[in-house]
Design an enzyme around this catalytic site. Structure first.
Site, mmCIF file in Angstrom:
data_model
loop_
_atom_site.group_PDB
_atom_site.id
_atom_site.type_symbol
_atom_site.label_atom_id
_atom_site.label_comp_id
_atom_site.label_asym_id
_atom_site.label_seq_id
_atom_site.Cartn_x
_atom_site.Cartn_y
_atom_site.Cartn_z
ATOM 1 N N ASP A 136 0.843 -1.188 0.000
ATOM 2 C CA ASP A 136 0.000 0.000 0.000
ATOM 3 C C ASP A 136 0.887 1.251 0.000
ATOM 4 O OD1 ASP A 136 -1.684 2.176 1.753
ATOM 5 O OD2 ASP A 136 -2.990 0.891 0.555
ATOM 6 N N ILE A 137 0.556 2.241 -0.855
ATOM 7 C CA ILE A 137 1.315 3.497 -0.891
ATOM 8 C C ILE A 137 0.993 4.286 0.381
ATOM 9 C CG2 ILE A 137 1.694 5.657 -2.136
ATOM 10 C CD1 ILE A 137 0.852 4.178 -4.690
ATOM 11 N N GLU A 167 -4.914 2.441 -4.090
ATOM 12 C CA GLU A 167 -3.456 2.528 -4.068
ATOM 13 C C GLU A 167 -2.832 1.237 -3.540
ATOM 14 O OE1 GLU A 167 -5.511 4.041 -2.095
ATOM 15 O OE2 GLU A 167 -4.800 4.155 -0.033
#
Length: 612
Positions: free
Chosen positions: A481-482, A525
Site C-alpha cells: 500500500d502506498i 493505491e
C-alpha cells in the site's frame, strides 16, 4: 512371531559384531603397543629415591643440599606418583654405576610437567644442570624433543647423585629411567611410530566421516568428525606430538591444550549422541539437559584459554564425572525406551568411567594400580572412538531401513496418487478453460496501470494455493500500500494521484524477475504480489528491494516532484488447509496493517504454520 525372530536376530548380530570389532581392536592395539615396549630402560630409579615436599615453594638447591638424609622421605611404592599435588617435590637418588664406554641418558617420563630442574652432583659439587618443563618453548630447549631427556655425565670413581625438582598443575607422576643412548632412540622411534599410527587412524576415521557428512548431510557424521579431531588434538598434546611437530614455539598451547581440547571432545561427543539418538524426539527434558551440558563444556573450553591449567583440569574432571554418570543414565533410559543400540552407547561411557577410575587409582596409588602404562589414554580413546563409530553405523543403517520402508509404502500408494493427480489435472484444465472463457468476456488488465487487475489476482491466487497444497511448495503473498496516498490526492489532485499509482506499479513490475511472479492492482493505491516457490527470505528480500526502489525514485508531474514510500505485509506458507483458501491473504493483510501501525515505510513478514 516372524517379526520377533527378525528383531532378535538383529540384536544378536549387532552384539556379536560389536564384540568382534572390540576384540579385534584390542588384539591389534596390543600387538602394536608391544612393539614399543620391547626395549626397556637400563634402570628404573623408583626403588632408590628419597623425596621431600616443598609445601611453601621456598627451597633452593643449596637449601636442599643442606637437609640431612634422615629428613628425607622414602617412596612407599615403586609408582612415582603424588596425585594432584601442586607444590614442588624434590627427589634425591644415586645413579647406578654406568659403563663409561657408553653414552647414557636420563628420562623423566612426564612431558606435562610445568617445571623440571635436574642437577647432577659428583662428590657434593654440581657437575651439570638442566632446566625443562612445558613452560619452556621446545625450540629453545637443549634437546628439541617433547620428552624430558638429559645426558648423564661420566665419572669413574664414585656414583653420581641426582637431584630433581618437579612441579605441575595436574597429576604429579615422576617415573625416572636410565637408558643406554642407542636403546633409547630405538625406543623413541618405536614409541613415535605407535602414537603416529593411532593418531593417523583417528584422523582417517574422522576424515571419512566428514566425507560421509558431505555426501549425506547428516549432522551425526559432522559431530563425530569434530569429536574425533578434538580427541586427536587432546592425545597429540598428551604425547607431545603437537608440541614437537605443530606448535614447538607455543608453550602456552601445550600448557592449556589438554583442558581446551578435552572439553571440546566432550562437547562434540554430547552433540553426537544427541543427533544420533534424536534425543529431542524422545524426551524434551533430557534433551535440554544434554544440550546444556554440551554448551557447558564448550564454555569451559573457552575459559581454559585464560584460566590456569591447575584450576581448569579440576573443573573438567568434576564436570566429566557428572557428565559420564548422566550419559550412562541417558543411554540406559534410551535403551529401555525403544533405542536398543543405546546399549553400545552405555558400553562406551562405561569404558570411559572404568578408565577414569583406574587413572584416579593409579594417580593416588590406590589398591596397587599403576599409572605408568604409557598408552592408556591412547587405548581408551581409540576404543571409545571405534564404539562411537559402531553406534553411528548401526543408527545410520536403521534410518536407511526406515527410509526404504517408507519408500515401499509410497510405491504402494502410487496408483492412488496417480488417480488423484489425474483428477486434479482435470480440475485444473477445467479451471483453465473457465479462465479462458472469462478472458474473452472481460479484460484481465487494469486500465490505469496496465498490470493485472483484481479479478485476475483472485483466480491466480486460488490456483497457486492449490498448487502449493498439491506440490507442497512454499507460496508467498504480499499486500502493498502506498503510504499517505490520500494526502497526495488532497494536495495535488487525482490526476497526480493516478500518475503516482502508475509509477508505483511500474517500479514493482520492474523488480519482478521471474515469469511466475505477478503483481496486481488490488484496489485504489493497494497492490498484491504473488510469489510462487518463494520462502520467507526470498519474499522479504524482494519486497525490500521494491520498497527501496520506490523510496529512492521521484514522480515528476506538472512541476511537482513527489516522493513516495510504501508499506507491505507478506504471508508465507506451505498450503496444508482445506476449505477456506483466503487465509494467506488475511495474514498478509494483518502484516500490512502491522507495518502501518509501526510507522510505515517497512515490510513485515508473517509465517502461516500448519497449526494456524
Amino acid at each position: 512371531m516372524n517379526d520377533f525372530i527378525e528383531w532378535l536376530g538383529q540384536r544378536i548380530w549387532q552384539s556379536f559384531l560389536t564384540l568382534a570389532v572390540l576384540a579385534t581392536a584390542l588384539f591389534v592395539i596390543a600387538k602394536i603397543t608391544n612393539v614399543a615396549t620391547k626395549n626397556t630402560p637400563y634402570a628404573e630409579l623408583s626403588n632408590r629415591v628419597a623425596y621431600i615436599e616443598d609445601t611453601q615453594s621456598e627451597f633452593g638447591i643449596e637449601d636442599v643440599l643442606s637437609i640431612e638424609d634422615s629428613s628425607w622421605n622414602r617412596m612407599s611404592s615403586s609408582d612415582m606418583s603424588w596425585g594432584m599435588h601442586h607444590s614442588p617435590v624434590w627427589l634425591k637418588t644415586s645413579l647406578p654405576q654406568l659403563d663409561e664406554r657408553h653414552e647414557w641418558l636420563l628420562e623423566v617420563d612426564n612431558i606435562l610437567l610445568d617445571e623440571l630442574d635436574i642437577w647432577f652432583l659428583y662428590g657434593g659439587s654440581r657437575v651439570d644442570y638442566h632446566a625443562a618443563g612445558d613452560g619452556i618453548p621446545l625450540a629453545v630447549r637443549q634437546s628439541e624433543h617433547a620428552q624430558f631427556i638429559f645426558p648423564i655425565p661420566h665419572y669413574k670413581e664414585s656414583p653420581i647423585t641426582l637431584i630433581v625438582r618437579a612441579k605441575t598443575g595436574g597429576t604429579l607422576n615422576l617415573p625416572i629411567y636410565v637408558w643406554q643412548e642407542p636403546n633409547y632412540w630405538v625406543f623413541h622411534g618405536e614409541h613415535n611410530l605407535v602414537v603416529g599410527l593411532f593418531l593417523g587412524l583417528l584422523i582417517a576415521i574422522g576424515l571419512s566421516n566428514f566425507f560421509f557428512f558431505i555426501t549425506t548431510g547428516s549432522t551425526s557424521f559432522l559431530y563425530y568428525f569434530s569429536y574425533v579431531m578434538a580427541v586427536t588434538l587432546t592425545l597429540a598434546t598428551i604425547y607431545g606430538v603437537g608440541y614437537e611437530y605443530f606448535w614447538p614455539t607455543t608453550s602456552w598451547l601445550q600448557a592449556h591444550g589438554i583442558a581446551i581440547f578435552a572439553n571440546l571432545s566432550v562437547f562434540f561427543a554430547a552433540l553426537f549422541g544427541r543427533a544420533t539418538f534424536e534425543v529431542d524426539k524422545v524426551s524434551k527434558l533430557l534433551d535440554r539437559i544434554l544440550l546444556g551440558s554440551a554448551y557447558t563444556f564448550l564454555a569451559a573450553s573457552v575459559v581454559s584459554i585464560f584460566v590456569p591449567y591447575v584450576i581448569t583440569i579440576k573443573v573438567f574432571l568434576g564436570m566429566m564425572t557428572v557428565f559420564v554418570a548422566f550419559s550412562l543414565f541417558l543411554g540406559t533410559w534410551l535403551w529401555f525406551n525403544g533405542k536398543p543400540i543405546a546399549r553400545v552407547y552405555v558400553m562406551a561411557w562405561s569404558l570411559v568411567l572404568l578408565f577414569g577410575l583406574l587413572t584416579a587409582m593409579g594417580s593416588f596409588s590406590i589398591a596397587g594400580v599403576s599409572s605408568s602404562f604409557r598408552y592408556s589414554p591412547l587405548l581408551i580413546n581409540v576404543i571409545e572412538t571405534i564404539v562411537f563409530a559402531l553406534i553411528l553405523a548401526f543408527e545410520h543403517r536403521r534410518k536407511q531401513a526406515e527410509l526404504q520402508e517408507t519408500l515401499s509404502e509410497a510405491q504402494e500408494d502410487l496408483s492412488y496418487k496417480v488417480e488423484e493427480r489425474t483428477l486434479e489435472l482435470q480440475i485444473a484444465l477445467r479451471e483453465l478453460s473457465e479462465i479462458n472463457n472469462e478472458l474473452e468476456k472481460k479484460n484481465s488488465l487494469d486500465a490505469l496501470t496496465g498490470i493485472k487487475n483484481r479479478r485476475y489476482f483472485d483466480k491466480k491466487y486460488v490456483a497457486e494455493v492449490r498448487r502449493s497444497r498439491r506440490e507442497q511448495t512454499t507460496l508467498s503473498v504480499a499486500m502493498v500500500d502506498i503510504d499517505h496516498f490520500k494526502s497526495i490526492n488532497d494536495n495535488y489532485g487525482h490526476l497526480v494521484g493516478d500518475a503516482c499509482i502508475q509509477h508505483a506499479a511500474n517500479v514493482i513490475q520492474k523488480e519482478l524477475k521471474r515469469p511466475s511472479d505477478e503483481v496486481c492492482r488490488y484496489g485504489g493505491e493497494e497492490f498484491s504480489v504473488i510469489l510462487p516457490n518463494t520462502d520467507k527470505d526470498g519474499a522479504t528480500g524482494l519486497l525490500e528491494d521494491i520498497r527501496r526502489s520506490l523510496e529512492n525514485s521521484v514522480v515528476d508531474i506538472e512541476g511537482h516532484q513527489i516522493s513516495m514510500t510504501l508499506s507491505g505485509g507478506i504471508a508465507t506458507a506451505k498450503s496444508q488447509w482445506q476449505g477456506d483458501e483466503s487465509k494467506l491473504i488475511a495474514v498478509a493483510d494483518r502484516a500490512l496493517y502491522e507495518s502501518k501501525q509501526k510507522g510505515r515505510n517497512r515490510i513485515i513478514h508473517h509465517y502461516l504454520s500448519e497449526e494456524d
